[in-house]
Design an enzyme around this catalytic site. Sequence first.
Site, PDB file in Angstrom:
ATOM      1  N   ASP A 193       0.835  -1.215   0.000  1.00  0.00           N
ATOM      2  CA  ASP A 193       0.000   0.000   0.000  1.00  0.00           C
ATOM      3  C   ASP A 193       0.870   1.266   0.000  1.00  0.00           C
ATOM      4  O   ASP A 193       1.688   1.466   0.892  1.00  0.00           O
ATOM      5  CB  ASP A 193      -0.883  -0.075   1.257  1.00  0.00           C
ATOM      6  CG  ASP A 193      -1.683   1.185   1.539  1.00  0.00           C
ATOM      7  OD1 ASP A 193      -1.846   2.012   0.633  1.00  0.00           O
ATOM      8  OD2 ASP A 193      -2.169   1.324   2.684  1.00  0.00           O
ATOM      9  N   HIS A 368      -3.604   4.291   7.117  1.00  0.00           N
ATOM     10  CA  HIS A 368      -2.533   3.768   6.256  1.00  0.00           C
ATOM     11  C   HIS A 368      -1.163   3.961   6.900  1.00  0.00           C
ATOM     12  O   HIS A 368      -0.908   4.976   7.552  1.00  0.00           O
ATOM     13  CB  HIS A 368      -2.547   4.472   4.898  1.00  0.00           C
ATOM     14  CG  HIS A 368      -3.837   4.293   4.153  1.00  0.00           C
ATOM     15  ND1 HIS A 368      -4.056   3.263   3.269  1.00  0.00           N
ATOM     16  CD2 HIS A 368      -4.990   5.011   4.184  1.00  0.00           C
ATOM     17  CE1 HIS A 368      -5.285   3.361   2.776  1.00  0.00           C
ATOM     18  NE2 HIS A 368      -5.870   4.409   3.329  1.00  0.00           N
TER      19      HIS A 368
END
Length: 553
Positions: A193, A368
Amino acid sequence: MALEKLQMIPLGGLGEFGMNCLALRFGDDILVIDAGLMFPEEELLGVDIVVPDISYLIENRSMVRGIVLTHGHEDHIGGLPWILSELNVPVYGTEFTLAYVEGKLDEHRLLDDAELIEILPGKRFTLGPFSVMPIRVTHSLVDCVSLAIHTPVGIVLHTGDFKIDLSSPDGHPFDLQAFADLGKQGVLALLQDSTNVDRPGFTPGEKAVIPRLDDIFAATKKKIFFSCFSSSIHRIKIAMELAHKHGRKVALVGRSIDNSTEIAQDLGYIDPPQGLIIHPGQIRDFAPDKLCILISGTQGEPMSALSRAAVDNHKFAKIDPGDTVLLSSRIIPGNEKGIYRVIDHLERRDARVIHDDGTNGLIHVSGHGSQEELRLMINLVKPKFFIPVHGDYRHLKRHVELALSTGVPEKVILLEDGDVLTLDKDSAQKTGKVTTGRVCIDNNSTADVVEDTVIRDRKHLGEDGLFLPIIAINKRTGAIEGQPEITTRGFAADDPDLLRNARDIVVRTLEQSSEEERRDYGVMKDKIRGDLKRFIQKNANRRPLIMPIILEL
C-alpha cells in the site's frame, strides 16, 4: 506445470486512488484481488461512479476462479456489482467485509445469484493452483486482511490497506508474527500500500484520538455532533464509550452510519450499554448536555444528514448556538469546497466546529502506514521483488525510492494499470500490456454505462450551451411552414441580432435545398447544423451543441 510462469496484471489502482483490482494468472487459472470503484473527478460530469475496465477478465472468463477481498472499503469492493453482473464468480472475504458486500449486492438485486464465501485470518484456502493465507492487519475499518498467496513459483504477499496498530480498539491487533514467519519462508513478491508513502515516521494507532476527544466531551456544555466516516467502526466505538463515560445518550443520524453501526453490533464489534442508543426522534426529550449525535456527512456531501442539519433542514438533528460539531476525519482531496461550505453554514448557526487534527492532540488518525511502517514491513518479509500498489503515479514512484533505500528487494518494479508482469522463482519482467481503463456509470446502475462521447457532450453543453432550431416542414410538398424558431439554453448572445441572423441562415439553408433534400430530414439536419456552426463560430466565437428539430406537418 514447472515451465509455466506467474503473471501479475493490475486492472486498476496503480496510477489512481480507487478502482483497486489485480489479477494473478498461472496457466489457465486467474485469481482476482479486490474489485473497487473510484469517485469521479469534476470533469466527469454527471457520472456517479467509475469502475475498472475488466475486458481482460471477460475475455478469459472461463479461467477466473474467484475474487478475494482484502477489506470492505468502497475503493476495494464498490465495483463488485458491475463486475458480478458481467462475470458471476465466487467472492471471498472476511465476515464484516461480506456483510458490506451483501448490502451492496442486495441494492443492485444481485445477491440471490452471488456466491459469497467467508474467510478467516490464519486459515488457508485453495483456489486452483493458489493457496491463500489471509493475515490479520489493522486499518481504519475492522476485519481487514493481507493476502499471502502461495503459488507454484513462490509466495506473493498483497498487503491490502494497512497500518501497524498493536493496540487496536477491537482487540484484534496487527499480526506481526505472521509477517515475520513469511520472511523466514521467503517471499517472492511484495505488493505494498502506497497511500502514505509521503508521510515520515509511524501512523498513530486508533486509540491515539481518545485523549483529545475525551477533553472535548468533558468541556462541551451543549450537544455534541460527532461526524466520521461511516465505516470507521473504531471511531464510532470510541465515541460511544466517551458518550457513556460523560453521561450522554447517543443518537444515530444518517443512513450510512446507522447501517454500519447495525452491522458492527450484529457482529460484536460494538457492544453499547443498554439504553445508551436512543432513536433520533427522542433527541428533543433530553437536555443538550446529555446528548451525542453521531451524524453522517463528514465530506460535505450535499444530501447528507450533516449538510441538511447545517442549513436547519433536518427532521431530528437541529444545531443550536453553542453546540459542538466534531469532524473526525481527513479531507479527501476534491471535497474541500463541500466541506468548507458546510462549515460556513455551521458557523452561521453559531456552532463550535472542530476539524483540525494536531494542534492540541489528535481527533483523527490515518488508516494507512507511514514511511517507517512501510520500511518495517519490507525488512520483516524480505521480498525478492517489490511492487508498490494503491496510489497515483507519484506515490508509486516515491515508494520505489523508499523500497530501494532499504536495500532488501533484489528488484523493485514500478507497474501501471494494464502492465503484465511475468514472474518465476528467479526473475520478474514486464512482458506486455492488456486493455485497461475506466468505465463511467450513471445512477449507480450496472446498466447505465456512460460513454466518453456522452461526457464530451456534457462538457460541451456546460461550456457553450445548446442551440435548438425548430423547423416545420410539410411532408407532402416539402414546403416550409411559417418561420423557423430558435431556442437556446446556456447560450448568452452578446449581439441581439445574432439569433435573428441565425434564423435567416436556417431559412437560406432551407431555400437553397432541393425539394428532395427537404424531404430527407437527416440530410436537412446535417446541412442546418453545418451552416449554423460556421455562422456562430465566426460571429460569436462559440461552439454550442446544435440540435435541429424538424416538425413533420
